[in-house]
Design a protein around this motif. Structure first.
Motif, short mmCIF file in Angstrom:
data_model
loop_
_atom_site.label_atom_id
_atom_site.label_comp_id
_atom_site.label_asym_id
_atom_site.label_seq_id
_atom_site.Cartn_x
_atom_site.Cartn_y
_atom_site.Cartn_z
N ILE A 293 -0.65 -7.32 -11.58
CA ILE A 293 -1.50 -6.20 -11.98
C ILE A 293 -0.69 -5.28 -12.90
CG2 ILE A 293 -2.80 -4.18 -11.19
CD1 ILE A 293 -3.23 -5.68 -8.54
N LYS A 294 -1.25 -4.92 -14.03
CA LYS A 294 -0.55 -4.06 -14.96
C LYS A 294 -0.23 -2.72 -14.31
CE LYS A 294 -0.84 -2.13 -19.63
NZ LYS A 294 -1.68 -1.95 -20.84
N GLY A 295 1.02 -2.31 -14.42
CA GLY A 295 1.44 -1.04 -13.84
C GLY A 295 1.99 -1.17 -12.43
N VAL A 296 1.94 -2.38 -11.87
CA VAL A 296 2.47 -2.62 -10.52
C VAL A 296 3.65 -3.58 -10.65
CG1 VAL A 296 2.00 -3.54 -8.22
CG2 VAL A 296 0.22 -2.26 -9.44
N GLY A 297 4.85 -3.05 -10.55
CA GLY A 297 6.02 -3.89 -10.74
C GLY A 297 7.28 -3.06 -10.79
N LYS A 298 8.22 -3.45 -11.65
CA LYS A 298 9.48 -2.73 -11.73
C LYS A 298 10.00 -2.71 -13.16
CE LYS A 298 12.74 -6.52 -10.72
NZ LYS A 298 13.83 -6.96 -9.85
N ASN A 325 19.67 1.90 -12.69
CA ASN A 325 18.47 2.74 -12.60
C ASN A 325 17.27 1.81 -12.48
OD1 ASN A 325 16.17 4.37 -13.15
ND2 ASN A 325 17.41 5.82 -14.31
N ILE A 326 16.54 1.88 -11.37
CA ILE A 326 15.41 0.99 -11.15
C ILE A 326 14.24 1.76 -10.57
CG2 ILE A 326 16.37 0.29 -8.91
CD1 ILE A 326 14.92 -2.40 -9.31
N SER A 327 13.07 1.51 -11.13
CA SER A 327 11.83 2.10 -10.64
C SER A 327 10.89 0.97 -10.23
CB SER A 327 11.17 2.96 -11.74
OG SER A 327 9.95 3.50 -11.28
N GLN A 328 10.44 0.99 -8.96
CA GLN A 328 9.60 -0.07 -8.41
C GLN A 328 8.37 0.50 -7.74
OE1 GLN A 328 13.24 -1.57 -6.24
NE2 GLN A 328 12.25 -3.54 -6.60
N THR A 329 7.26 -0.21 -7.88
CA THR A 329 6.02 0.18 -7.22
C THR A 329 6.09 -0.16 -5.74
OG1 THR A 329 4.78 -0.27 -9.25
CG2 THR A 329 3.51 -0.04 -7.21
N PHE A 354 -4.07 -5.93 -4.19
CA PHE A 354 -3.00 -4.97 -3.93
C PHE A 354 -3.60 -3.76 -3.25
CE2 PHE A 354 -0.39 -1.38 -5.74
CZ PHE A 354 0.75 -1.63 -5.00
N LEU A 355 -3.08 -3.36 -2.10
CA LEU A 355 -3.66 -2.27 -1.32
C LEU A 355 -3.00 -0.93 -1.59
CD1 LEU A 355 -4.20 -4.03 2.15
CD2 LEU A 355 -5.81 -3.77 0.24
N GLY A 356 -2.02 -0.90 -2.49
CA GLY A 356 -1.37 0.35 -2.83
C GLY A 356 -1.96 0.98 -4.06
N PHE A 357 -1.18 1.87 -4.70
CA PHE A 357 -1.65 2.60 -5.87
C PHE A 357 -0.70 2.39 -7.05
CE2 PHE A 357 -3.37 5.11 -2.33
CZ PHE A 357 -4.71 5.14 -2.67
N ILE A 358 -1.29 2.31 -8.23
CA ILE A 358 -0.50 2.30 -9.46
C ILE A 358 0.16 3.67 -9.62
CG2 ILE A 358 -0.61 2.12 -11.98
CD1 ILE A 358 -3.00 0.24 -11.61
N LEU A 482 -11.09 -6.08 3.47
CA LEU A 482 -11.70 -7.36 3.12
C LEU A 482 -12.42 -7.31 1.78
CD1 LEU A 482 -13.17 -8.43 6.60
CD2 LEU A 482 -10.91 -8.89 5.63
N GLU A 483 -12.53 -6.11 1.23
CA GLU A 483 -13.22 -5.95 -0.05
C GLU A 483 -12.22 -5.51 -1.12
OE1 GLU A 483 -16.28 -3.11 0.61
OE2 GLU A 483 -17.46 -4.43 1.94
N ARG A 484 -12.64 -5.63 -2.37
CA ARG A 484 -11.82 -5.18 -3.49
C ARG A 484 -11.69 -3.66 -3.46
NH1 ARG A 484 -8.58 -8.92 -5.95
NH2 ARG A 484 -9.57 -10.95 -5.61
N VAL A 485 -10.48 -3.17 -3.73
CA VAL A 485 -10.26 -1.72 -3.70
C VAL A 485 -9.66 -1.29 -5.03
CG1 VAL A 485 -9.90 -1.73 -1.21
CG2 VAL A 485 -7.93 -1.97 -2.74
N THR A 486 -9.86 -0.02 -5.33
CA THR A 486 -9.27 0.53 -6.55
C THR A 486 -7.79 0.82 -6.32
OG1 THR A 486 -9.33 2.34 -8.15
CG2 THR A 486 -9.89 2.89 -5.88
N ASN A 487 -7.00 0.69 -7.36
CA ASN A 487 -5.57 0.98 -7.29
C ASN A 487 -5.21 2.24 -8.08
OD1 ASN A 487 -5.38 -2.49 -7.63
ND2 ASN A 487 -4.80 -1.44 -5.74
#
Length: 817
Positions: A293-298, A325-329, A354-358, A482-487
């Protein structure tokens, strides 16, 4: 006159004893062509040189005597010759005759008998891994390259009994050895972070030359004996430093989930006299999590410059700076659908869910600066000093999931926990500033008749200044997993409020001494002791916590036949994580202690290139700091009290088997198996006979690589396959019915985390045999990991339950010059 005669004789004798000479020579191949970059050294000394473009070398200031002159080169089998220096100038030319493909420094995997990459960085004493009366391992940079290792767990999976305790939302790894969570993670032999909670620190593998591991309670090593999880072992990351050669390497790695990573590593000589050298390596990485997912990574940046000086043949100085220096979701992972949490019903999320937030990113910054000095006092006696300053900072936002209470919300989560409140919090900010100074006097294999002495005596001083800031959390929404959620996070969120700030200053000192006595290469005796003090205080605390630690060590190894030896050791170590608990008189109980007994058999084959060991260990904590509990005579209920006492028992034991090394010129392998357990006994907090959380009942690993040599039509090609297995484990502790601990439902028996395995493969081609001089520098590699797309989880209770990375691949192209 007699006085003058005796004085003259004495003076002449002293001058004769102090005479030194110079060794020079030229190294060539069978075609009489000079070989550059050959490392020439005198065994058991620090006299080293590297051949120039004409194949010539020079060793200055060598005391008269007999030595073994050793020649090492990445394209030839190691060779040696006995020499006797008895004149001012000794010329020794040599021909290297046996070409091999070692792929950089891969030979370190096999020939564990060699003192690899300053193994004393973690042992503080110069003993080869195979000669240790402990289980000591060295994993080299080339192994990382072949297996595409990107983090500590990728490297240590080649050793039995090591697993990931948790990934804490995928932003940092906490390692476990022999069932002990949060083992100390050192850098160049120094515990550079206070490591609150045993979570370790982030590190980029571009700057790592080798990973060193010692299993078990090793209290007299680097002062980490009073650290979280130390009774299980230690992991040391050795960084790259100048090797006094002119060379370099650049590479580009592209991998699954839109990952790309350029790296560089350049080193060279400074000045005409070759007494100074530099090295600088670095990396940039941009990658998504496996959900893609774009914006979810490091995104990370790493750089490691260093300088080395050899003002004379007796002194080595290294200056180094290391910045990451590292930034991770943050990834909250998945959830357990069982409303009572009595069974393992972990929800297998679709790979792209992905159940977290961008934007929920944790940023970690680690800066270390160090000065290391080594000075030879005599050919086999030297002094070594280290000073390191480090600054670690971690901050950001994370997300959390909590199931809606089915009691207060009718017809919600009655049969399955699917409805969750989703919240975010400003992650506990952690600032850790430390300074460590350490000095050692070392005797290296000093011979007296049939007895060889190797010893170390040292002092260390450490200061740790830790600041932690805690903030509030806020509920964002309610979701059905169980359903799609917004990030996407809502706009115009309120600012977080600072709830508390904790400042802790710890000052510790230590004196350590150890000696290894080898008798006729048959019997080895080791003994040592470490005396340590620590003083911790906070501005708001009414008392200052002071600790004193006395930790002895003793070991014995007997060679039974050829390369087969029996060994055993005893170690006592201290663990201060609960030292602040107060007794009935309102006084701190002090650190808990562990006693370790270890015995086993070691053997090596194929000219010590293949090493095998089988070990049984038993580690006992028979002085746990336990919360008092008293039975209420009126109600019959056992009630916990507000004070603690020394009591309880936890027993860790297991069997480990490792075979690691090189067979012939082509085969490399690392095979391991471990059976282990950790059980609570006589405890007021945990159910007697219950397992310590996150200890796999079995681990197994196997990696085999085959490299085609120069005589094959497939020369330059290498291929490997690896298997890694983690057995089932209790996902949580099993507390007593009256015990409130870490949010665990009192008396609830934990379910088991399921076993899992991964199958990996790699294929590489080195153009070193190409007739084109430009092509010779290229190397290309393909790695495929988790080929069967196995599903496994690494969890910290149910706070975070993170899936292992699904099927993925990487392609790397490098060029050396």
């Amino acid at each position: 006159m007699r006085i003058f005669f005796f004085f003259s004789t004495f003076l002449i004798g002293c001058l004769s004893f102090a005479q030194t000479g110079t060794v020079t020579g030229k190294i060539t191949n069978k075609q009489n062509a000079p070989i550059t970059h050959v490392k020439v050294s005198l065994k058991n000394t620090d006299y080293t040189s590297t051949t120039n473009e004409d194949g010539e070398y020079q060793l200055e200031g060598v005391s008269y005597g007999k030595y073994m002159l050793i020649f090492n080169h990445e394209s030839f089998a190691p060779d040696s010759v006995q020499i006797n220096i008895e004149t001012h100038h000794k010329k020794v030319d040599h021909i290297l005759t046996i070409p091999i493909i070692t792929y950089g420094e891969l030979e370190v995997i096999g020939n564990q008998n060699k003192r690899q990459n300053d193994i004393e960085a973690i042992t503080r004493i110069p003993i080869n891994p195979a000669d240790q009366i402990q289980n000591t391992y060295v994993l080299d940079e080339m192994l990382f390259t072949m297996q595409d290792a990107q983090q500590v767990s990728d490297a240590t999976r080649n050793i039995s009994g090591i697993s990931v305790f948790a990934t804490h939302g995928g932003v940092r790894q906490s390692m476990s050895i022999r069932g002990f969570r949060g083992v100390p993670l050192l850098k160049n032999g120094i515990l550079i972070s206070k490591d609150t909670g045993g979570r370790g620190f982030a590190s980029d593998f571009e700057g790592i030359e080798s990973v060193q591991v010692i299993k078990g309670a090793n209290s007299l090593n680097m002062g980490a004996a009073t650290s979280y999880g130390n009774a299980g072992g230690m992991i040391n990351l050795v960084t790259k430093n100048p090797r006094f050669v002119n060379q370099g390497k650049v590479s580009m790695r592209y991998a699954s989930f839109n990952s790309y990573r350029p790296t560089f590593d350049i080193e060279g000589l400074i000045g005409k006299n070759n007494k100074a050298a530099f090295r600088i390596d670095g990396a940039y990485e941009n990658a998504r999590n496996y959900q893609n997912i774009k914006g979810v990574g490091k995104e990370s940046f790493y750089i490691n410059p260093s300088l080395a000086f050899r003002p004379d043949n007796k002194t080595n100085i290294i200056l180094e700076m290391d910045y990451y220096n590292i930034s991770q979701t943050f990834d909250p992972g998945t959830v357990n659908l069982d409303p009572q949490n009595e069974r393992n019903e972990l929800y297998e999320l679709p790979q792209d869910q992905f159940l977290g937030f961008i934007g929920n990113n944790i940023t970690q910054k680690l800066l270390t600066s160090s000065l290391r000095v080594k000075r030879n006092l005599l050919p086999k006696l030297y002094i070594r000093g280290t000073a390191i300053y480090s600054n670690y900072d971690s901050r950001g936002t994370s997300s959390a999931l909590s199931a809606i209470d089915s009691i207060n919300h009718v017809k919600v989560n009655e049969f399955q926990n699917t409805i969750y409140k989703r919240s975010i919090e400003r992650s506990k900010e952690h600032s850790d500033k430390n300074f460590v100074a350490q000095i050692d006097l070392v005797g290296d294999h000093i011979q007296t008749g049939i007895v060889t002495h190797t010893f170390q005596a040292g002092f260390d001083f450490r200061t740790y200044n830790v600041e932690e800031r805690k903030f509030n959390s806020m509920v964002i929404d309610t979701i059905d997993v169980l359903e799609r959620v917004t990030n996407d996070l809502p706009k115009n969120l309120k600012d977080f409020s600072l709830l508390s700030t904790t400042l802790t200053t710890t000052v510790s000192t230590g004196i350590s001494a150890q000696e290894i006595i080898d008798i006729a290469d048959r019997v080895t005796i080791m003994g040592g002791v470490r005396l340590g003090t620590s003083r911790s205080s906070t501005p708001t605390a009414a008392t200052t916590l002071t600790g004193f630690y006395l930790n002895p060590y003793a070991g014995l190894k007997v060679r039974l036949w050829k390369e087969i030896s029996l060994f055993g050791n005893y170690t006592n170590t201290s663990d201060p994580q609960n030292a602040q608990f107060l007794d009935e008189n309102n006084k701190p109980l002090g650190a808990e202690t562990f006693q370790q007994f270890e015995t086993g058999i070691k053997t090596s084959w194929f000219n010590k290139r293949l090493r095998a060991s089988a070990v049984y260990y038993r580690t006992i904590n028979n002085g746990m700091n336990m919360q008092a509990a008293i039975r209420n005579e009126n109600t019959g209920v056992i009630e916990l009290q507000n004070y603690y006492f020394k009591g309880g028992l936890a027993v860790y034991q297991g069997i480990e088997v490792d075979v690691i090394g090189q067979i012939g010129e082509n085969w490399y392998l690392a095979v391991g198996f471990a059976k282990m357990e950790g059980v609570y006994k006589e405890s007021t907090k945990f159910t007697n006979g219950s397992s310590v959380k996150n200890i796999p009942d079995y681990t197994a690993n196997a990696y085999v690589n085959y490299s085609f040599n120069s005589k094959s039509v497939l020369k330059g090609l290498s291929m490997g396959v690896g298997f890694y297995y983690i057995g089932k484990m209790a996902h949580n502790d099993w507390t007593n019915a009256q015990t409130e601990y870490h949010g665990i439902v009192p008396g609830l028996e934990p379910w088991d985390q399921k076993a899992y395995y991964t199958l990996n493969a790699n294929l590489g081609y080195d153009f070193v045999y190409s007739n084109n001089p430009i092509l010779r520098g290229f190397n290309i590699r393909l790695n495929v990991n988790n080929i069967t797309n196995s599903i496994g989880y690494q969890s910290y209770r149910l706070v975070t339950v993170n899936r292992i990375t699904p099927l993925n691949y990487s392609v790397s192209l490098s060029y050396r010059f």
